[in-house]
Design a protein around this motif. Structure first.
Motif, PDB file in Angstrom:
ATOM      1  N   SER A 127      21.975 -10.275 -22.025  1.00 36.55           N
ATOM      2  CA  SER A 127      23.078  -9.435 -22.487  1.00 36.55           C
ATOM      3  C   SER A 127      22.525  -8.287 -23.316  1.00 36.55           C
ATOM      4  O   SER A 127      21.451  -8.384 -23.919  1.00 36.55           O
ATOM      5  N   LEU A 128      23.284  -7.203 -23.358  1.00 38.40           N
ATOM      6  CA  LEU A 128      22.848  -6.019 -24.093  1.00 38.40           C
ATOM      7  C   LEU A 128      22.874  -6.297 -25.584  1.00 38.40           C
ATOM      8  O   LEU A 128      23.914  -6.675 -26.130  1.00 38.40           O
ATOM      9  N   PRO A 129      21.742  -6.130 -26.278  1.00 41.16           N
ATOM     10  CA  PRO A 129      21.749  -6.322 -27.726  1.00 41.16           C
ATOM     11  C   PRO A 129      22.746  -5.377 -28.397  1.00 41.16           C
ATOM     12  O   PRO A 129      22.871  -4.217 -28.001  1.00 41.16           O
ATOM     13  N   ARG A 130      23.429  -5.851 -29.415  1.00 42.71           N
ATOM     14  CA  ARG A 130      24.439  -5.030 -30.093  1.00 42.71           C
ATOM     15  C   ARG A 130      23.781  -4.108 -31.122  1.00 42.71           C
ATOM     16  O   ARG A 130      24.053  -2.922 -31.164  1.00 42.71           O
ATOM     17  N   GLN A 131      22.960  -4.662 -31.971  1.00 45.79           N
ATOM     18  CA  GLN A 131      22.366  -3.889 -33.064  1.00 45.79           C
ATOM     19  C   GLN A 131      20.864  -3.746 -32.807  1.00 45.79           C
ATOM     20  O   GLN A 131      20.119  -4.720 -32.861  1.00 45.79           O
ATOM     21  N   ILE A 132      20.471  -2.506 -32.509  1.00 42.26           N
ATOM     22  CA  ILE A 132      19.115  -2.221 -32.044  1.00 42.26           C
ATOM     23  C   ILE A 132      18.357  -1.440 -33.110  1.00 42.26           C
ATOM     24  O   ILE A 132      18.796  -0.369 -33.547  1.00 42.26           O
ATOM     25  N   ALA A 133      17.232  -1.976 -33.514  1.00 40.74           N
ATOM     26  CA  ALA A 133      16.346  -1.283 -34.452  1.00 40.74           C
ATOM     27  C   ALA A 133      15.384  -0.421 -33.642  1.00 40.74           C
ATOM     28  O   ALA A 133      14.685  -0.929 -32.772  1.00 40.74           O
ATOM     29  N   VAL A 134      15.376   0.879 -33.935  1.00 43.70           N
ATOM     30  CA  VAL A 134      14.484   1.804 -33.243  1.00 43.70           C
ATOM     31  C   VAL A 134      13.367   2.219 -34.189  1.00 43.70           C
ATOM     32  O   VAL A 134      13.619   2.785 -35.262  1.00 43.70           O
ATOM     33  N   ILE A 135      12.149   1.923 -33.796  1.00 48.89           N
ATOM     34  CA  ILE A 135      10.963   2.402 -34.512  1.00 48.89           C
ATOM     35  C   ILE A 135      10.663   3.787 -33.956  1.00 48.89           C
ATOM     36  O   ILE A 135      10.367   3.932 -32.770  1.00 48.89           O
ATOM     37  N   ASP A 136      10.766   4.810 -34.783  1.00 48.79           N
ATOM     38  CA  ASP A 136      10.703   6.213 -34.353  1.00 48.79           C
ATOM     39  C   ASP A 136       9.625   6.907 -35.182  1.00 48.79           C
ATOM     40  O   ASP A 136       9.866   7.335 -36.310  1.00 48.79           O
ATOM     41  N   ILE A 137       8.436   7.012 -34.613  1.00 49.12           N
ATOM     42  CA  ILE A 137       7.297   7.566 -35.351  1.00 49.12           C
ATOM     43  C   ILE A 137       7.052   8.994 -34.901  1.00 49.12           C
ATOM     44  O   ILE A 137       6.538   9.233 -33.800  1.00 49.12           O
ATOM     45  N   GLY A 138       7.445   9.951 -35.734  1.00 47.32           N
ATOM     46  CA  GLY A 138       7.178  11.354 -35.477  1.00 47.32           C
ATOM     47  C   GLY A 138       5.887  11.776 -36.123  1.00 47.32           C
ATOM     48  O   GLY A 138       5.305  11.048 -36.934  1.00 47.32           O
TER      49      GLY A 138
END
Length: 454
Positions: free
Chosen positions: A2-13
């Motif tokens: 199932s699609l995860p509801r709360q997604i943590a995105v690691i965003d390294i600029g």
């Protein structure tokens, strides 16, 4: 799954790293944490502070899990960066792409890198071609390189640390690395010529789930042991994800941050000019995307200093008095890599609002020059920090004559990465339409800017 509801995105600029928690149903941010992404100057060469970043990632995941709950993790990072792995550790530090060490082997590298027609990857300065970095490391640190068991692009390095799974992925391989042949969807001839095929793990789609977090990650963060992690994606391509399949092609996404990157989905790669920092990226579906870019965010910060929103009078004064910024303040990159940046009026004699206005018009003119290389889409959607710069967007609309909209969410990169769960194909996001700039003399101002470049 199932699609995860709360997604943590690691965003390294390149300038800042953040972890963002996104609700996959509402597409809203629930929480965010950020930290400067500093370069360490100790050791054998300037390198990413991966242990600082890892601590920041773990602390952020722990805080999000405690405060909201985390159901899945996705990863996006800047390009031109990779990790050389020996077993399950780094064989060497993660090289900073702005370091000029790779220039010392530039001539030899020029003899082994693929032609532009094959890679659609121009030769760029310092370490902006990941292939140039790895080649230099293989020559300058031959003993260390002999222990390398895997070459990973940067999102997949963090995926390895989270899951223990090795993978390659095409959006990062296709980001001017010289490792990839976009029109053939295969590794380039250089990879075969240097005998490096065995060092690249199997290619996995950006939207694939590599596995669950390692037990030690779960223990350190409080995450469930089965928390899934996606393969990860190059940051500019993450900005494309919400729009793939949602607009008539060709359309242009302008992804902004340290770089301003124009990508025309469904565009023609035949007009790319390798001498002017235009190239093909590869989108999350594996298709080549003509691209042109310049360091818009970095130049804006350098030019403006203190940002002050210009009034209508400020804008008119800048245009009437012909206060222009001419390219470029980041030599070696962008559509005018050999030009030397200048102000037509002394910067110190201008107010903060006048500097902001002139720099915003400059970024719009530079973006138009990029679009002449990668192709102008039927519409332009601005993602990231420049979506908040009204004058920039209005000037771009006036210069191009096509509809321009700004993203309804300034974190297009993080949002796009979160959408990798579920396969990455979604309906486009509603943007805010931009009214073209209507100030007397702007067309002549733009003509003088172009004529001064020569």
């Amino acid at each position: 799954m199932s699609l995860p509801r709360q997604i943590a995105v690691i965003d390294i600029g390149k300038t800042n790293a953040k972890v963002v928690l996104i609700d996959s149903r509402t597409q809203h941010q629930l929480a965010t944490r950020s930290t400067p992404n500093t370069v360490r100057r100790d050791g054998i060469y300037p390198h990413a502070d991966v242990e600082m970043l890892w601590g920041f990632i773990i602390d952020s995941l722990k805080a999000f899990q405690a405060g909201h709950g985390v159901d899945g993790i996705s990863i996006t990072t800047h390009g031109a960066t990779g990790a050389l792995i020996a077993g399950d550790k780094l064989a060497m530090p993660v090289l900073d792409y702005e370091f000029d060490g790779p220039e010392t082997t530039a001539a030899a590298y020029g003899n082994v890198r693929p032609d532009f027609a094959e890679s659609l990857s121009p030769r760029l300065p310092n370490g902006l071609n990941l292939g140039a970095q790895v080649y230099w490391q293989s020559q300058a640190f031959a003993e260390d390189f002999s222990r390398v068991t895997a070459i990973l692009t940067y999102p997949q390095y963090w995926a390895l640390r989270l899951t223990g799974v090795l993978a390659s992925e095409t959006t990062s391989l296709g980001c001017h690395t010289d490792f990839w042949a976009p029109t053939h969807s295969s590794f380039s001839s250089m990879v075969r010529r240097l005998g490096w095929e065995k060092l690249f793990p199997d290619v996995r789609p950006a939207a694939s789930v590599l596995g669950a977090v390692l037990p030690e990650v779960a223990a350190a963060t409080g995450l469930a042991a089965d928390t899934p992690v996606t393969c990860g994606i190059h940051d500019s391509n993450a900005s494309l994800v919400p729009h793939l399949g949602a607009h008539k092609v060709p359309f242009t996404i302008l992804s902004t941050g340290t770089w301003a990157i124009a990508m025309t989905v469904g565009g023609d790669t035949s007009h790319l000019d390798q001498s002017r920092d235009s190239l093909a990226n590869v989108d999350a579906l594996g298709s080549p995307v003509p691209t042109a870019r310049f360091m818009g965010g970095r130049e804006f910060d350098q030019l403006v200093g203190e940002i002050s929103t210009p009034s209508g009078d400020d804008i008119r004064r800048v245009i009437e008095q012909d206060i222009r910024v001419q390219p470029t303040f980041t030599p070696g990159v962008g559509p005018f890599p050999h030009a030397s940046g200048l102000w037509t009026k002394a910067r110190e004699d201008l107010s903060a609002a006048e500097r902001t206005a002139a720099a915003s018009l400059y970024l719009a003119l530079m973006t138009q020059a990029c679009l002449e290389l990668c192709g102008l889409g039927r519409e332009i959607i601005i993602e990231g920090p420049l979506a908040r710069n009204a004058l920039f967007a209005q000037a771009l609309a006036a210069l191009t004559g096509v509809p321009v909209s700004t993203s309804g969410d300034a974190t297009g990169t993080s949002l796009g990465a979160s959408m990798l769960f579920g396969g990455g194909l979604h309906h486009g996001l509603a943007g805010v339409a931009v009214t073209p700039l209507d100030v007397a003399g702007f067309a002549d101002y733009a003509q003088r800017w172009r004529a001064a470049i020569g």
